[in-house]
Design a protein around this motif. Structure first.
Motif, PDB file in Angstrom:
ATOM      1  N   GLY A  52       9.397 -19.044 -27.425  1.00  0.00           N
ATOM      2  CA  GLY A  52       8.515 -17.887 -27.363  1.00  0.00           C
ATOM      3  C   GLY A  52       8.954 -16.947 -26.237  1.00  0.00           C
ATOM      4  N   MET A  53       8.399 -15.748 -26.258  1.00  0.00           N
ATOM      5  CA  MET A  53       8.773 -14.745 -25.260  1.00  0.00           C
ATOM      6  C   MET A  53       7.525 -14.292 -24.523  1.00  0.00           C
ATOM      7  SD  MET A  53      11.326 -11.888 -26.508  1.00  0.00           S
ATOM      8  CE  MET A  53      12.535 -11.205 -25.467  1.00  0.00           C
ATOM      9  N   LEU A  54       7.560 -14.389 -23.194  1.00  0.00           N
ATOM     10  CA  LEU A  54       6.460 -13.919 -22.356  1.00  0.00           C
ATOM     11  C   LEU A  54       6.945 -12.686 -21.600  1.00  0.00           C
ATOM     12  CD1 LEU A  54       3.620 -14.351 -21.156  1.00  0.00           C
ATOM     13  CD2 LEU A  54       4.690 -15.757 -19.394  1.00  0.00           C
ATOM     14  N   LEU A  55       6.320 -11.563 -21.896  1.00  0.00           N
ATOM     15  CA  LEU A  55       6.695 -10.300 -21.250  1.00  0.00           C
ATOM     16  C   LEU A  55       5.595  -9.917 -20.252  1.00  0.00           C
ATOM     17  CD1 LEU A  55       7.813  -8.361 -24.454  1.00  0.00           C
ATOM     18  CD2 LEU A  55       9.275  -9.476 -22.782  1.00  0.00           C
ATOM     19  N   ILE A  56       5.980  -9.755 -19.011  1.00  0.00           N
ATOM     20  CA  ILE A  56       5.031  -9.356 -17.958  1.00  0.00           C
ATOM     21  C   ILE A  56       5.479  -7.994 -17.420  1.00  0.00           C
ATOM     22  CG2 ILE A  56       4.066  -9.944 -15.706  1.00  0.00           C
ATOM     23  CD1 ILE A  56       4.613 -12.890 -16.394  1.00  0.00           C
ATOM     24  N   ASP A  57       4.611  -7.015 -17.554  1.00  0.00           N
ATOM     25  CA  ASP A  57       4.906  -5.666 -17.057  1.00  0.00           C
ATOM     26  C   ASP A  57       3.977  -5.403 -15.875  1.00  0.00           C
ATOM     27  OD1 ASP A  57       5.612  -3.082 -16.614  1.00  0.00           O
ATOM     28  OD2 ASP A  57       4.780  -2.282 -18.482  1.00  0.00           O
ATOM     29  N   ASN A  58       4.558  -5.409 -14.652  1.00  0.00           N
ATOM     30  CA  ASN A  58       3.741  -5.187 -13.457  1.00  0.00           C
ATOM     31  C   ASN A  58       4.050  -3.825 -12.811  1.00  0.00           C
ATOM     32  OD1 ASN A  58       6.219  -5.763 -12.456  1.00  0.00           O
ATOM     33  ND2 ASN A  58       5.625  -7.580 -11.307  1.00  0.00           N
ATOM     34  N   THR A  59       4.436  -2.864 -13.637  1.00  0.00           N
ATOM     35  CA  THR A  59       4.749  -1.520 -13.131  1.00  0.00           C
ATOM     36  C   THR A  59       3.516  -0.889 -12.486  1.00  0.00           C
ATOM     37  OG1 THR A  59       6.322  -1.310 -14.943  1.00  0.00           O
ATOM     38  CG2 THR A  59       5.755   0.710 -13.784  1.00  0.00           C
ATOM     39  N   ARG A  60       2.374  -0.979 -13.145  1.00  0.00           N
ATOM     40  CA  ARG A  60       1.142  -0.363 -12.600  1.00  0.00           C
ATOM     41  C   ARG A  60       0.698  -1.067 -11.320  1.00  0.00           C
ATOM     42  NH1 ARG A  60      -3.362  -0.159 -16.836  1.00  0.00           N
ATOM     43  NH2 ARG A  60      -2.557  -2.174 -17.399  1.00  0.00           N
ATOM     44  N   TRP A  61       0.949  -2.369 -11.238  1.00  0.00           N
ATOM     45  CA  TRP A  61       0.594  -3.118 -10.032  1.00  0.00           C
ATOM     46  C   TRP A  61       1.463  -2.648  -8.858  1.00  0.00           C
ATOM     47  CZ3 TRP A  61       3.590  -7.337  -7.816  1.00  0.00           C
ATOM     48  CH2 TRP A  61       2.936  -8.004  -6.788  1.00  0.00           C
ATOM     49  N   HIS A  62       2.768  -2.498  -9.085  1.00  0.00           N
ATOM     50  CA  HIS A  62       3.663  -1.982  -8.045  1.00  0.00           C
ATOM     51  C   HIS A  62       3.268  -0.553  -7.644  1.00  0.00           C
ATOM     52  CE1 HIS A  62       7.068  -4.822  -7.382  1.00  0.00           C
ATOM     53  NE2 HIS A  62       6.527  -5.372  -8.457  1.00  0.00           N
ATOM     54  N   ASP A  63       2.881   0.232  -8.636  1.00  0.00           N
ATOM     55  CA  ASP A  63       2.480   1.619  -8.376  1.00  0.00           C
ATOM     56  C   ASP A  63       1.230   1.663  -7.502  1.00  0.00           C
ATOM     57  OD1 ASP A  63       2.744   4.350  -8.561  1.00  0.00           O
ATOM     58  OD2 ASP A  63       1.608   4.493 -10.424  1.00  0.00           O
ATOM     59  N   ALA A  64       0.280   0.746  -7.765  1.00  0.00           N
ATOM     60  CA  ALA A  64      -0.960   0.727  -6.972  1.00  0.00           C
ATOM     61  C   ALA A  64      -0.687   0.283  -5.533  1.00  0.00           C
ATOM     62  CB  ALA A  64      -1.976  -0.215  -7.625  1.00  0.00           C
ATOM     63  N   THR A 127      -3.047  10.058  -2.852  1.00  0.00           N
ATOM     64  CA  THR A 127      -2.168  10.915  -3.643  1.00  0.00           C
ATOM     65  C   THR A 127      -0.929  10.164  -4.107  1.00  0.00           C
ATOM     66  OG1 THR A 127      -2.893  12.768  -2.303  1.00  0.00           O
ATOM     67  CG2 THR A 127      -0.922  13.091  -3.599  1.00  0.00           C
ATOM     68  N   VAL A 128      -0.342   9.304  -3.242  1.00  0.00           N
ATOM     69  CA  VAL A 128       0.937   8.660  -3.527  1.00  0.00           C
ATOM     70  C   VAL A 128       0.789   7.448  -4.423  1.00  0.00           C
ATOM     71  CG1 VAL A 128       2.890   7.479  -2.477  1.00  0.00           C
ATOM     72  CG2 VAL A 128       1.958   9.518  -1.418  1.00  0.00           C
ATOM     73  N   VAL A 129      -0.157   6.585  -4.153  1.00  0.00           N
ATOM     74  CA  VAL A 129      -0.273   5.313  -4.890  1.00  0.00           C
ATOM     75  C   VAL A 129      -1.038   5.499  -6.181  1.00  0.00           C
ATOM     76  CG1 VAL A 129      -0.110   3.906  -2.817  1.00  0.00           C
ATOM     77  CG2 VAL A 129      -2.354   4.606  -3.647  1.00  0.00           C
ATOM     78  N   GLY A 130      -0.758   4.564  -7.117  1.00  0.00           N
ATOM     79  CA  GLY A 130      -1.473   4.596  -8.390  1.00  0.00           C
ATOM     80  C   GLY A 130      -2.862   3.990  -8.255  1.00  0.00           C
ATOM     81  N   GLU A 131      -3.564   3.976  -9.363  1.00  0.00           N
ATOM     82  CA  GLU A 131      -4.943   3.493  -9.362  1.00  0.00           C
ATOM     83  C   GLU A 131      -4.965   1.967  -9.273  1.00  0.00           C
ATOM     84  OE1 GLU A 131      -8.840   3.410 -12.302  1.00  0.00           O
ATOM     85  OE2 GLU A 131      -7.085   4.583 -12.862  1.00  0.00           O
ATOM     86  N   ALA A 132      -5.788   1.467  -8.345  1.00  0.00           N
ATOM     87  CA  ALA A 132      -5.940   0.019  -8.213  1.00  0.00           C
ATOM     88  C   ALA A 132      -6.934  -0.470  -9.262  1.00  0.00           C
ATOM     89  CB  ALA A 132      -6.414  -0.336  -6.811  1.00  0.00           C
ATOM     90  N   SER A 133      -6.566  -1.569  -9.938  1.00  0.00           N
ATOM     91  CA  SER A 133      -7.426  -2.089 -10.998  1.00  0.00           C
ATOM     92  C   SER A 133      -7.160  -3.584 -11.159  1.00  0.00           C
ATOM     93  CB  SER A 133      -7.124  -1.350 -12.306  1.00  0.00           C
ATOM     94  OG  SER A 133      -7.773  -1.988 -13.373  1.00  0.00           O
ATOM     95  N   LEU A 134      -8.143  -4.284 -11.730  1.00  0.00           N
ATOM     96  CA  LEU A 134      -7.952  -5.717 -12.008  1.00  0.00           C
ATOM     97  C   LEU A 134      -7.008  -5.938 -13.189  1.00  0.00           C
ATOM     98  CD1 LEU A 134     -11.647  -6.954 -11.659  1.00  0.00           C
ATOM     99  CD2 LEU A 134      -9.784  -7.337 -10.067  1.00  0.00           C
ATOM    100  N   ASP A 135      -6.823  -4.896 -13.980  1.00  0.00           N
ATOM    101  CA  ASP A 135      -6.017  -5.017 -15.197  1.00  0.00           C
ATOM    102  C   ASP A 135      -4.702  -4.259 -15.068  1.00  0.00           C
ATOM    103  OD1 ASP A 135      -5.528  -5.905 -17.726  1.00  0.00           O
ATOM    104  OD2 ASP A 135      -6.492  -4.210 -18.706  1.00  0.00           O
ATOM    105  N   ASN A 136      -4.071  -4.366 -13.917  1.00  0.00           N
ATOM    106  CA  ASN A 136      -2.835  -3.622 -13.674  1.00  0.00           C
ATOM    107  C   ASN A 136      -1.589  -4.343 -14.168  1.00  0.00           C
ATOM    108  OD1 ASN A 136      -3.693  -1.241 -12.666  1.00  0.00           O
ATOM    109  ND2 ASN A 136      -3.306  -1.673 -10.530  1.00  0.00           N
ATOM    110  N   ILE A 137      -1.688  -5.607 -14.544  1.00  0.00           N
ATOM    111  CA  ILE A 137      -0.529  -6.361 -15.041  1.00  0.00           C
ATOM    112  C   ILE A 137      -0.707  -6.566 -16.543  1.00  0.00           C
ATOM    113  CG2 ILE A 137       0.741  -8.525 -14.925  1.00  0.00           C
ATOM    114  CD1 ILE A 137      -0.061  -8.724 -12.016  1.00  0.00           C
ATOM    115  N   ASP A 138       0.266  -6.094 -17.313  1.00  0.00           N
ATOM    116  CA  ASP A 138       0.233  -6.241 -18.771  1.00  0.00           C
ATOM    117  C   ASP A 138       1.025  -7.493 -19.155  1.00  0.00           C
ATOM    118  OD1 ASP A 138      -1.182  -3.854 -19.140  1.00  0.00           O
ATOM    119  OD2 ASP A 138       0.673  -2.692 -18.947  1.00  0.00           O
TER     120      ASP A 138
END
Length: 194
Positions: A52-64, A127-138
């Motif tokens: 199986g393939m597990l894809l983790i996208d933590n771009t929004r987490w890094h942005d926050a 202004t610089v950082v993205g929005e912090a959220s509990l659902d930032n990792i896809d």
């Protein structure tokens, strides 16, 4: 003259005797065992599995956290620049009004210097950082393919039955005359003198 005795005939008979010499026949039976031949084909299990393939996208987490892509940071700053400018003008007007109010007796310059350091950092970070959220990792999981093919074992039996082997030896039977039959007739002696 006296009475004459009657003449008598004597008969001697000898019975015949038969001799028999007999031996029993011999019967011999052999039964060969049947031949059993077994062939076994073992069972087969084929498994074709892809992981199986597990894809983790933590771009929004890094942005926050402030480690987002530079192009996104610049675009965010650009889109909020006019709003920041208006807030800055509004702040300058408010600070001017506070400095003009001398009657309050407050050391306005000292207070404004203290407040301005903290406020600038907050405005800059927002202004610089993205929005912090509990659902930032896809997280996306695609299960792998699982295919199996099973062939059951096969058993082939061949039985060869052998016919019985029968041998018979005839016995001996001899019949012979052991004693011939015999009949002896002895006539009486006749006295021919009168």
């Amino acid at each position: 003259m006296g009475i004459l005795p009657l003449p008598q005939i004597q008969i001697h008979q000898q019975y015949g005797r038969i001799g028999i010499d007999a031996d029993m026949g011999q019967l011999e039976i052999q039964q060969p065992r049947a031949t059993l031949e077994i062939r076994t084909t073992p069972s087969r299990l084929e498994i074709d599995a892809e992981p199986g393939m597990l894809l983790i996208d933590n771009t929004r987490w890094h942005d926050a956290l402030g480690f987002g892509p530079s192009l996104d940071v610049m675009s965010r700053i650009y889109s909020k620049a006019s709003n920041i400018a208006l807030q800055a003008i509004s702040k300058i007007v408010e600070e001017g009004n506070r400095m003009a109010a001398i009657q309050t007796g407050e050391n306005v310059i000292k207070s404004l210097a203290k407040e301005s350091v903290n406020e600038e950092i907050v405005i800059f970070k927002g202004t610089v950082v993205g929005e912090a959220s509990l659902d930032n990792i896809d997280i996306n999981y695609e299960p792998g393919k699982f295919d199996r093919h099973f062939e059951a074992a096969k058993v082939e039996r061949n039985v060869t039955v052998h016919a019985p082997i029968i041998e018979y030896q005839r016995g001996k039977l001899d019949i012979y005359m052991l004693q011939q039959p015999k009949l002896e007739i002895t006539p009486p002696q006749i006295d021919l003198k009168f």
